[in-house]
Design a protein around this motif. Structure first.
Motif, PDB file in Angstrom:
ATOM      1  N   ILE A 121       0.845  -1.191   0.000  1.00  0.00           N
ATOM      2  CA  ILE A 121       0.000   0.000   0.000  1.00  0.00           C
ATOM      3  C   ILE A 121       0.887   1.250   0.000  1.00  0.00           C
ATOM      4  O   ILE A 121       1.845   1.331   0.766  1.00  0.00           O
ATOM      5  N   ARG A 122       0.533   2.195  -0.865  1.00  0.00           N
ATOM      6  CA  ARG A 122       1.234   3.475  -0.795  1.00  0.00           C
ATOM      7  C   ARG A 122       0.242   4.619  -0.922  1.00  0.00           C
ATOM      8  O   ARG A 122      -0.783   4.517  -1.590  1.00  0.00           O
ATOM      9  N   GLN A 123       0.581   5.713  -0.253  1.00  0.00           N
ATOM     10  CA  GLN A 123      -0.247   6.914  -0.216  1.00  0.00           C
ATOM     11  C   GLN A 123       0.547   8.078  -0.806  1.00  0.00           C
ATOM     12  O   GLN A 123       1.737   8.220  -0.538  1.00  0.00           O
ATOM     13  N   LEU A 124      -0.145   8.892  -1.638  1.00  0.00           N
ATOM     14  CA  LEU A 124       0.513  10.015  -2.311  1.00  0.00           C
ATOM     15  C   LEU A 124      -0.273  11.295  -2.067  1.00  0.00           C
ATOM     16  O   LEU A 124      -1.474  11.259  -1.751  1.00  0.00           O
ATOM     17  N   ASP A 125       0.399  12.435  -2.248  1.00  0.00           N
ATOM     18  CA  ASP A 125      -0.296  13.710  -2.129  1.00  0.00           C
ATOM     19  C   ASP A 125      -0.812  14.149  -3.495  1.00  0.00           C
ATOM     20  O   ASP A 125      -0.723  13.415  -4.485  1.00  0.00           O
ATOM     21  N   ASP A 126      -1.369  15.363  -3.567  1.00  0.00           N
ATOM     22  CA  ASP A 126      -1.993  15.825  -4.811  1.00  0.00           C
ATOM     23  C   ASP A 126      -0.998  16.084  -5.926  1.00  0.00           C
ATOM     24  O   ASP A 126      -1.375  16.207  -7.094  1.00  0.00           O
ATOM     25  N   GLU A 127       0.294  16.160  -5.608  1.00  0.00           N
ATOM     26  CA  GLU A 127       1.315  16.365  -6.621  1.00  0.00           C
ATOM     27  C   GLU A 127       1.998  15.050  -7.014  1.00  0.00           C
ATOM     28  O   GLU A 127       2.983  15.057  -7.744  1.00  0.00           O
ATOM     29  N   GLY A 128       1.480  13.943  -6.501  1.00  0.00           N
ATOM     30  CA  GLY A 128       2.030  12.645  -6.844  1.00  0.00           C
ATOM     31  C   GLY A 128       3.245  12.254  -6.033  1.00  0.00           C
ATOM     32  O   GLY A 128       3.905  11.250  -6.342  1.00  0.00           O
ATOM     33  N   GLU A 129       3.549  13.029  -4.984  1.00  0.00           N
ATOM     34  CA  GLU A 129       4.697  12.687  -4.145  1.00  0.00           C
ATOM     35  C   GLU A 129       4.306  11.574  -3.178  1.00  0.00           C
ATOM     36  O   GLU A 129       3.271  11.635  -2.516  1.00  0.00           O
ATOM     37  N   GLU A 130       5.147  10.563  -3.098  1.00  0.00           N
ATOM     38  CA  GLU A 130       4.868   9.422  -2.238  1.00  0.00           C
ATOM     39  C   GLU A 130       5.051   9.791  -0.769  1.00  0.00           C
ATOM     40  O   GLU A 130       6.125  10.234  -0.356  1.00  0.00           O
ATOM     41  N   LEU A 131       4.003   9.605   0.012  1.00  0.00           N
ATOM     42  CA  LEU A 131       4.050   9.910   1.439  1.00  0.00           C
ATOM     43  C   LEU A 131       4.374   8.671   2.269  1.00  0.00           C
ATOM     44  O   LEU A 131       5.116   8.746   3.251  1.00  0.00           O
ATOM     45  N   THR A 132       3.783   7.543   1.891  1.00  0.00           N
ATOM     46  CA  THR A 132       3.988   6.288   2.622  1.00  0.00           C
ATOM     47  C   THR A 132       3.987   5.129   1.636  1.00  0.00           C
ATOM     48  O   THR A 132       3.177   5.092   0.721  1.00  0.00           O
ATOM     49  N   ASN A 133       4.891   4.193   1.838  1.00  0.00           N
ATOM     50  CA  ASN A 133       4.959   2.993   1.000  1.00  0.00           C
ATOM     51  C   ASN A 133       5.301   1.823   1.919  1.00  0.00           C
ATOM     52  O   ASN A 133       6.461   1.643   2.298  1.00  0.00           O
ATOM     53  N   ILE A 134       4.291   1.056   2.301  1.00  0.00           N
ATOM     54  CA  ILE A 134       4.503  -0.024   3.252  1.00  0.00           C
ATOM     55  C   ILE A 134       3.848  -1.315   2.748  1.00  0.00           C
ATOM     56  O   ILE A 134       3.002  -1.289   1.866  1.00  0.00           O
ATOM     57  N   SER A 135       4.247  -2.422   3.337  1.00  0.00           N
ATOM     58  CA  SER A 135       3.654  -3.719   3.019  1.00  0.00           C
ATOM     59  C   SER A 135       3.553  -4.527   4.308  1.00  0.00           C
ATOM     60  O   SER A 135       4.263  -4.269   5.282  1.00  0.00           O
ATOM     61  N   THR A 136       2.659  -5.531   4.275  1.00  0.00           N
ATOM     62  CA  THR A 136       2.433  -6.332   5.483  1.00  0.00           C
ATOM     63  C   THR A 136       1.790  -7.647   5.068  1.00  0.00           C
ATOM     64  O   THR A 136       1.178  -7.731   3.992  1.00  0.00           O
ATOM     65  N   PRO A 137       1.899  -8.700   5.883  1.00  0.00           N
ATOM     66  CA  PRO A 137       1.245  -9.966   5.549  1.00  0.00           C
ATOM     67  C   PRO A 137      -0.256  -9.774   5.331  1.00  0.00           C
ATOM     68  O   PRO A 137      -0.938  -9.161   6.162  1.00  0.00           O
ATOM     69  N   TYR A 138      -0.752 -10.321   4.238  1.00  0.00           N
ATOM     70  CA  TYR A 138      -2.140 -10.107   3.838  1.00  0.00           C
ATOM     71  C   TYR A 138      -3.141 -10.606   4.877  1.00  0.00           C
ATOM     72  O   TYR A 138      -4.048  -9.881   5.293  1.00  0.00           O
ATOM     73  N   ILE A 139      -2.999 -11.854   5.301  1.00  0.00           N
ATOM     74  CA  ILE A 139      -3.973 -12.464   6.209  1.00  0.00           C
ATOM     75  C   ILE A 139      -4.031 -11.703   7.533  1.00  0.00           C
ATOM     76  O   ILE A 139      -5.108 -11.506   8.109  1.00  0.00           O
TER      77      ILE A 139
END
Length: 350
Positions: A297-315
């Motif tokens: 999962i990653r979250q970006l701002d209105d200018e397309g800058e990446e704020l958070t990029n994380i991953s975790t076990p699905y289950i």
């Protein structure tokens, strides 16, 4: 003597006919849905009358049946589970029927499970185990997509966080503006980590305090003759993904109700094999991908800058989301029982 033998034979014939009839109903998704709900709720005792009526009411809402059919589905499903141990005995048959459900039917069935599980104050350990197992079954029964989803490049730069948690918070405001005038709203008086919000666990322990807050808002709304949309922001909630020991988190600033959160949650449960998740809103974007048992999962701002990029076990994340959704539905139901009906329907989009 002959009469006794005849009656015994008739009983055996009826028994076998009834058993065959019940088995045949496991081909019908409606009966399977009802049977799975009852499997979660019953625990080797007669389901109390008020609980039975609640389940029937939910069946009426979600299964779209006539009153006559409703009683037949309930009775047959209860016999299947109670008398024939259908879930264990016919697990593969049930699984095959569940696999025939569409994406929308699967979402509706999952919602039905949650609604029926919030009636009691708390599920027993057995019921909780069954609920988790059945909801996991719904996820596992998703037919594999024929198309192979390519992993986005940004997944290569992710930060793996084992133990990512989901939470939904109730947001509070202290001032309500009405036609140029401002009315003060007292915040709930129960203890919480953040003054202007409450987690589902905090809310569950303090339903009376939460109810008093929404009752104030309702009173002011009625006195000022306001439309609901003018005060709907007092009922906003927020979904968060966070880690107890890390600063990284994912917020969903455009998801103000449980109904809107289901856009992401339903994708995570049932839609991740069909497409990657992409949601672009004003000033915010979220992208997500699932592969090899990991959700990115990653979250970006209105200018397309990446704020958070994380991953975790699905289950693990799915289980956390299931638990928090059940808690928030329980809170909504308890408020509804106390007379504050607006949040229940507004939050669920009903």
């Amino acid at each position: 003597m002959y009469i006794v033998i005849f009656l015994i034979i008739m009983f055996i014939v009826f028994y076998l006919f009834r058993l065959h009839s019940l088995k045949a109903k496991l081909d019908d998704p409606i009966y399977v849905a009802a049977s799975l709900v009852i499997y979660v709720i019953e625990q080797d005792i007669e389901i109390e009358v008020k609980y039975r009526y609640f389940i029937l009411e939910q069946f009426l809402t979600f299964l779209n049946l006539s009153t006559k059919d409703l009683k037949e589905v309930y009775s047959a499903s209860y016999v299947l589970i109670k008398k024939r141990n259908a879930y264990e005995s016919y697990a593969e048959k049930i699984k095959a029927t569940v696999q025939s459900l569409t994406f929308e039917q699967r979402k509706s069935l999952d919602k039905l499970f949650v609604r029926c599980s919030i009636f009691n104050e708390a599920l027993t350990a057995t019921q909780t185990e069954r609920l988790n197992a059945v909801r996991l079954l719904l996820t596992q029964c998703v037919e594999p997509s024929q198309k192979i989803l390519e992993q986005p490049e940004w997944c290569q730069n992710t930060k793996l966080l084992d133990g990512l948690k989901a939470e939904i918070v109730f947001l509070f405001k202290q001032e309500l503006s009405t036609q140029g005038a401002t009315t003060s709203i007292n915040l709930p008086n129960f203890p919480r980590i953040v003054e202007e919000q409450a987690t589902t666990e905090e809310a569950l322990l303090n339903i009376d305090g939460l109810y008093d807050y929404y009752r104030q808002v309702g009173d002011v709304t009625e006195q000022a003759n306001l439309a609901f949309y003018e005060v709907s922001y007092f009922y906003w909630m927020r979904l968060w993904l966070w880690h107890p020991d890390e600063e990284e988190s994912i917020s969903f600033p455009w998801y103000d109700t449980l109904a809107s959160m289901m856009f992401f949650i339903s994708w995570l449960r049932f839609g991740f094999e069909l497409e990657n998740f992409i949601d672009h809103r004003q000033g915010w974007s979220l992208e997500a991908h699932v592969s090899n048992g990991v959700v990115f999962i990653r979250q970006l701002d209105d200018e397309g800058e990446e704020l958070t990029n994380i991953s975790t076990p699905y289950i693990n994340l799915l289980q956390s989301i299931n638990e928090v959704e059940q808690r928030v539905q329980r809170v909504a139901y308890l408020l509804f029982q106390k007379g504050e009906s607006t949040p229940f329907y507004y939050w669920n989009g009903d």
